[in-house]
Design an enzyme around this catalytic site. Structure first.
Site, PDB file in Angstrom:
ATOM      1  N   LYS A 178      12.692 -19.903 117.088  1.00 60.17           N
ATOM      2  CA  LYS A 178      12.126 -18.601 116.717  1.00 60.17           C
ATOM      3  C   LYS A 178      13.192 -17.642 116.212  1.00 60.17           C
ATOM      4  CE  LYS A 178       8.606 -15.431 118.292  1.00 60.17           C
ATOM      5  NZ  LYS A 178       8.004 -15.406 116.985  1.00 60.17           N
ATOM      6  N   GLY A 228      19.471 -17.611 121.383  1.00 61.09           N
ATOM      7  CA  GLY A 228      20.071 -18.879 120.954  1.00 61.09           C
ATOM      8  C   GLY A 228      19.940 -19.113 119.464  1.00 61.09           C
ATOM      9  N   CYS A 229      18.787 -18.772 118.914  1.00 63.05           N
ATOM     10  CA  CYS A 229      18.545 -18.986 117.485  1.00 63.05           C
ATOM     11  C   CYS A 229      19.422 -18.073 116.631  1.00 63.05           C
ATOM     12  CB  CYS A 229      17.069 -18.774 117.165  1.00 63.05           C
ATOM     13  SG  CYS A 229      16.002 -19.931 118.055  1.00 63.05           S
ATOM     14  N   THR A 230      19.622 -16.848 117.098  1.00 64.39           N
ATOM     15  CA  THR A 230      20.493 -15.915 116.382  1.00 64.39           C
ATOM     16  C   THR A 230      21.925 -16.421 116.406  1.00 64.39           C
ATOM     17  OG1 THR A 230      19.042 -14.061 116.882  1.00 64.39           O
ATOM     18  CG2 THR A 230      21.326 -13.531 116.278  1.00 64.39           C
ATOM     19  N   ALA A 286      22.251 -19.366 113.985  1.00 59.37           N
ATOM     20  CA  ALA A 286      22.224 -18.913 112.589  1.00 59.37           C
ATOM     21  C   ALA A 286      23.526 -18.213 112.213  1.00 59.37           C
ATOM     22  CB  ALA A 286      21.028 -17.978 112.362  1.00 59.37           C
TER      23      ALA A 286
END
Length: 181
Positions: free
Chosen positions: A46, A51-53, A56
Site C-alpha cells: 500500500k 514499510g512501503c515508503t 520506495a
C-alpha cells in the site's frame, strides 16, 4: 500464507507474465515494450505506509545505479493512479509506480495472498520482487521481502545477470562518467 492464484508459483527461468498497466502521471507501462532491458518489478502492499515508503525511497535513492546497469524499476500495488501520484509527489520518488486495480497482475505473479494479522485473515499483496531478464524470463525472485538491504541484493543480482554468459546479448548502456577508463 496460502496463495490465491490458481496458476503454479512462478520460478526462476519461467517466462514473466505479460502486463500493461496505468502508471503515475497518466502514463502506462508494458513489459513487452521493455524487452531487451532488465526489469525490476517489485510488489508492495500500500502507498504511503511505513514499510512501503521505505522500500520506495530505497529504490528511488538507487535510481542512478539502476540506470547505469540499464535496468528499469517498477513498483506495483493495487492502489489507484491518483494514490500513486500523491505518494510519488509527497516523497519525491524517482521511479515508476504501476496501478493494478483489477488485481490481474498481482494474481498472475502469485503475490495476492492470504495474510494474517492478530488472528484476522485477509487477502493482500505479499512484498515481493521479480528481476526479469532482457529475454523476458524471470532471473531472480525475492518473496516476503524485508526492506533493509533489499535494494543492494537486487543490484547485485542485476550485476551478476549482466556478467553471466547466459546474458551475452545484455545491452550495455553508455556510461558517461569520467572516472571509468
Amino acid at each position: 500464507m496460502s496463495k490465491s492464484s490458481k496458476s503454479k508459483e512462478l520460478e526462476v527461468g519461467d517466462k514473466a507474465p505479460a502486463f500493461t498497466l496505468p502508471t503515475d502521471g497518466g502514463g502506462k507501462v508494458s513489459l513487452s515494450e521493455l524487452k531487451g532491458k532488465p526489469v525490476v518489478l517489485y510488489f508492495y502492499p500500500k502507498d504511503d505506509t511505513t514499510g512501503c515508503t521505505k522500500e520506495a525511497l530505497d529504490f528511488s535513492a538507487a535510481k542512478a545505479k539502476f540506470d547505469r546497469l540499464g535496468a528499469v524499476v517498477i513498483g506495483c500495488s493495487r492502489d489507484s493512479v491518483a494514490s500513486h501520484d500523491k505518494f510519488k509527489t509527497k516523497h519525491k520518488l524517482k521511479l515508476t509506480l504501476a496501478a493494478d486495480e483489477t488485481g490481474k497482475v498481482t494474481d498472475s505473479y502469485g503475490v495476492w495472498v492470504e495474510k494474517s494479522l492478530y488472528g484476522r485473515k485477509y487477502m493482500g499483496i505479499e512484498r515481493a520482487t521479480f528481476l526479469i531478464g532482457p529475454d523476458g524470463r524471470i532471473a531472480a525472485i525475492w518473496r516476503k521481502v524485508k526492506v533493509p538491504g533489499h535494494v543492494d541484493s537486487v543490484l547485485k543480482a542485476i550485476q551478476a545477470l549482466r556478467e553471466s554468459r547466459a546474458c551475452h546479448a545484455y545491452p550495455h548502456p553508455v556510461d558517461n562518467r569520467r572516472d571509468i577508463p
